[in-house]
Design a protein around this motif. Structure first.
Motif, mmCIF file in Angstrom:
data_model
loop_
_atom_site.group_PDB
_atom_site.id
_atom_site.type_symbol
_atom_site.label_atom_id
_atom_site.label_comp_id
_atom_site.label_asym_id
_atom_site.label_seq_id
_atom_site.Cartn_x
_atom_site.Cartn_y
_atom_site.Cartn_z
ATOM 1 N N VAL A 48 56.662 31.789 48.453
ATOM 2 C CA VAL A 48 55.204 31.891 48.511
ATOM 3 C C VAL A 48 54.817 32.045 49.973
ATOM 4 N N THR A 49 53.928 32.997 50.227
ATOM 5 C CA THR A 49 53.487 33.266 51.590
ATOM 6 C C THR A 49 51.998 33.012 51.718
ATOM 7 N N ASP A 50 51.552 32.927 52.977
ATOM 8 C CA ASP A 50 50.111 32.791 53.202
ATOM 9 C C ASP A 50 49.374 34.009 52.644
ATOM 10 N N ARG A 51 50.013 35.155 52.689
ATOM 11 C CA ARG A 51 49.410 36.370 52.125
ATOM 12 C C ARG A 51 49.301 36.268 50.598
ATOM 13 N N ASP A 52 50.325 35.722 49.926
ATOM 14 C CA ASP A 52 50.256 35.506 48.477
ATOM 15 C C ASP A 52 49.049 34.640 48.136
ATOM 16 N N ILE A 53 48.862 33.586 48.907
ATOM 17 C CA ILE A 53 47.745 32.676 48.651
ATOM 18 C C ILE A 53 46.416 33.396 48.835
ATOM 19 N N THR A 54 46.314 34.185 49.896
ATOM 20 C CA THR A 54 45.070 34.904 50.164
ATOM 21 C C THR A 54 44.798 35.993 49.132
ATOM 22 N N VAL A 55 45.785 36.835 48.892
ATOM 23 C CA VAL A 55 45.566 38.004 48.036
ATOM 24 C C VAL A 55 45.628 37.659 46.552
ATOM 25 N N ARG A 56 46.591 36.873 46.158
ATOM 26 C CA ARG A 56 46.771 36.607 44.731
ATOM 27 C C ARG A 56 45.934 35.439 44.208
ATOM 28 N N ALA A 57 45.557 34.523 45.076
ATOM 29 C CA ALA A 57 44.770 33.373 44.619
ATOM 30 C C ALA A 57 43.313 33.483 45.053
ATOM 31 N N THR A 58 43.082 33.489 46.347
ATOM 32 C CA THR A 58 41.710 33.496 46.850
ATOM 33 C C THR A 58 40.949 34.739 46.409
ATOM 34 N N ALA A 59 41.534 35.905 46.584
ATOM 35 C CA ALA A 59 40.848 37.149 46.206
ATOM 36 C C ALA A 59 40.605 37.235 44.703
ATOM 37 N N ALA A 60 41.441 36.556 43.917
ATOM 38 C CA ALA A 60 41.279 36.555 42.466
ATOM 39 C C ALA A 60 40.329 35.445 41.997
ATOM 40 N N GLY A 61 39.820 34.657 42.940
ATOM 41 C CA GLY A 61 38.869 33.604 42.595
ATOM 42 C C GLY A 61 39.492 32.340 42.039
ATOM 43 N N MET A 62 40.781 32.159 42.238
ATOM 44 C CA MET A 62 41.433 30.933 41.760
ATOM 45 C C MET A 62 41.041 29.751 42.638
ATOM 46 N N ALA A 63 40.852 28.615 42.029
ATOM 47 C CA ALA A 63 40.557 27.392 42.775
ATOM 48 C C ALA A 63 41.859 26.885 43.401
ATOM 49 N N PRO A 64 41.909 26.741 44.725
ATOM 50 C CA PRO A 64 43.162 26.354 45.381
ATOM 51 C C PRO A 64 43.686 24.981 44.965
ATOM 52 N N ASP A 65 42.808 24.111 44.521
ATOM 53 C CA ASP A 65 43.255 22.787 44.091
ATOM 54 C C ASP A 65 43.658 22.758 42.615
#
Length: 145
Positions: A48-65
């Protein structure tokens, strides 16, 4: 012949696929790294990369918690063994356009380290320019939209 065990970083921390994306980001921040191996017990199952978190989670509207590492990690992981020649692993990194490779113990296949482009640049200078050039070429999207 220099092997990966001569230059790899041994103090590697991994994250569980059940951890939240928020926790993975916190670990990255604590360690000042941009990626973490994902292990299920002692078995490497992804990165898992910081880019995965940004593009696959944040951009998709997933709640990080609430989102889990397993939701955003890359499962097709290139890895190497600690006794592989450095030049062989550099070719693998170049061909796959990756900057970090988890290192597994040859006998147990457990995660024992990671080798990065930085490790190569500081501890094995031959051929690093060529590897960096190939890694830095534009790549294709890794998933359909």
């Amino acid at each position: 012949m220099q092997t990966i065990s001569d230059i790899m970083t041994r103090d590697v921390r991994s994250v569980s696929p059940q951890e939240t994306v928020m926790r993975a980001a916190q670990i990255m921040d604590e360690l000042n790294v941009g990626s973490l191996p994902v292990c299920d017990g002692s078995k490497l199952i992804g990165m898992v990369t910081d880019r995965d978190i940004t593009v696959r989670a944040t951009a998709a509207g997933m709640a990080p918690d609430q989102a889990h590492v397993s939701d955003v990690m890359s499962q097709q992981v290139r890895w190497c063994f600690e006794n592989q020649p450095v030049d062989e692993v550099m070719d693998q990194m170049s061909d796959s356009q990756i900057r970090r490779v988890p290192v597994l113990d040859h006998d147990s296949h457990q995660l024992i380290g990671i080798v990065s482009l930085g490790d190569l640049a500081t501890k094995h200078s031959a051929e690093v320019d060529r590897t960096l050039e190939n890694i830095s070429e534009p790549s294709q999207p890794d998933r359909p939209h």
